[in-house]
Design a protein around this motif. Sequence first.
Motif, mmCIF file in Angstrom:
data_model
loop_
_atom_site.group_PDB
_atom_site.id
_atom_site.type_symbol
_atom_site.label_atom_id
_atom_site.label_comp_id
_atom_site.label_asym_id
_atom_site.label_seq_id
_atom_site.Cartn_x
_atom_site.Cartn_y
_atom_site.Cartn_z
ATOM 1 N N VAL A 148 0.420 28.054 -28.127
ATOM 2 C CA VAL A 148 -0.454 28.028 -29.300
ATOM 3 C C VAL A 148 -0.246 26.788 -29.777
ATOM 4 C CG1 VAL A 148 -2.055 28.915 -30.915
ATOM 5 C CG2 VAL A 148 -1.046 30.533 -29.088
ATOM 6 N N ALA A 149 -1.377 26.055 -29.931
ATOM 7 C CA ALA A 149 -1.233 24.650 -30.670
ATOM 8 C C ALA A 149 -2.444 23.833 -30.534
ATOM 9 C CB ALA A 149 0.109 23.884 -29.956
ATOM 10 N N GLY A 150 -2.617 22.756 -31.152
ATOM 11 C CA GLY A 150 -3.592 21.852 -31.497
ATOM 12 C C GLY A 150 -3.796 20.929 -29.921
ATOM 13 N N ALA A 151 -4.973 20.291 -29.952
ATOM 14 C CA ALA A 151 -5.360 19.447 -28.993
ATOM 15 C C ALA A 151 -4.221 18.200 -29.067
ATOM 16 C CB ALA A 151 -6.874 19.187 -28.831
ATOM 17 N N GLN A 152 -3.924 17.919 -30.299
ATOM 18 C CA GLN A 152 -3.169 16.769 -30.500
ATOM 19 C C GLN A 152 -1.662 16.986 -29.512
ATOM 20 O OE1 GLN A 152 -4.138 18.354 -32.962
ATOM 21 N NE2 GLN A 152 -2.355 19.561 -34.124
ATOM 22 N N ALA A 153 -1.315 18.409 -29.677
ATOM 23 C CA ALA A 153 -0.007 18.556 -28.900
ATOM 24 C C ALA A 153 -0.175 18.530 -27.196
ATOM 25 C CB ALA A 153 0.518 19.992 -29.430
ATOM 26 N N ALA A 154 -1.491 18.860 -26.837
ATOM 27 C CA ALA A 154 -1.672 18.708 -25.432
ATOM 28 C C ALA A 154 -1.870 17.305 -25.252
ATOM 29 C CB ALA A 154 -3.150 19.521 -25.285
ATOM 30 N N GLU A 155 -2.389 16.589 -25.840
ATOM 31 C CA GLU A 155 -2.261 14.903 -25.476
ATOM 32 C C GLU A 155 -0.804 14.340 -25.756
ATOM 33 O OE1 GLU A 155 -5.118 13.426 -28.370
ATOM 34 O OE2 GLU A 155 -6.749 14.270 -27.646
ATOM 35 N N GLN A 156 -0.236 14.556 -26.627
ATOM 36 C CA GLN A 156 1.230 14.011 -26.796
ATOM 37 C C GLN A 156 2.179 14.613 -25.575
ATOM 38 O OE1 GLN A 156 2.758 14.221 -30.612
ATOM 39 N NE2 GLN A 156 0.998 13.085 -31.534
ATOM 40 N N PHE A 157 2.141 15.678 -25.408
ATOM 41 C CA PHE A 157 3.058 16.234 -24.260
ATOM 42 C C PHE A 157 2.645 16.623 -23.007
ATOM 43 C CE2 PHE A 157 4.320 17.438 -28.654
ATOM 44 C CZ PHE A 157 5.509 16.664 -28.608
#
Length: 300
Positions: A148-157
Amino acid sequence: MPQHVSIQGFQGSFHEVAARRYFGAQPALLACATFGAVVAHVVNGTADAGLMAMENSLAGSILPNYLLLERHAVRVTGEVYLPIHQHLLALPGTTLAEVQAVHSHPMALRQCGEFLDRHPHWKLVETDDTGHSAQLLAEQRTPGVAVVAGAQAAEQFGLQILAPAIHDDPHNYTRFLVLERAATAVADPQADKASLYFCAPHAPGSLAAVLTRVAAHGLNLSKLQSCPRPGQPWHYGFHADVEFEEIGQLEALLRDLEPVTEELRVLGAYRRGSMAEAMGEQTPLLVKEGTPARSAGWGG
């Protein structure tokens, strides 16, 4: 402008987003595993400022952080409200049926309780940070694990958003405080909000006497949080946030509170954050389940 800002969390964390929103792209961010480390950097001077989450509109207050404010020589110099969009992230190609465990910070898991309860067979694993959970999944590529995390984490990783906007309520916000070293913090003449700490006598009506005087001065009490007093079982201190139009109103209130409190401290006077601005950004995420996100780098 500070050169170094300490935050709790790592790449892709909401603390990173809030810090960039408040300070901009210039300061270097010092990632910390704990809130205590954030405060220690500020007190020791290894960071010019720190950013610390205090409460979430769904999960409530982070009580240990109030104790950090009480015990350490820091000053609150600002605040920022951030809309929080929590998503279920996984390795590209993963399906919901393949998920066996969900990793994230305990506050993030609490914000998504209704969604997670619909999958009782999933093992919930508490971690130190939302962004760090996403980073470890991307590096270790453990099958059957989601975070569970934000969209920014999906983008970065380079993770995919397996299920978007899984938090219990679309109106999900976190309030962060900006901290500076008490000995060097500069007073803001345009301050219109203050964080106070006070202890009232352990007697009937003592808290009511404090609140009555706040109301008599016409100040808005936007937060009242009780916290245990160490070494005094069942005795409590109180953190209060008050809003005013000009600093003279705060000074008059403090003079009036002295006779009815055993301890009274100003933890910081600052300009209030814009909740209206944060609410204006609370728009639905237009993404379908299973959408892969592009990769982005650390920084501003």
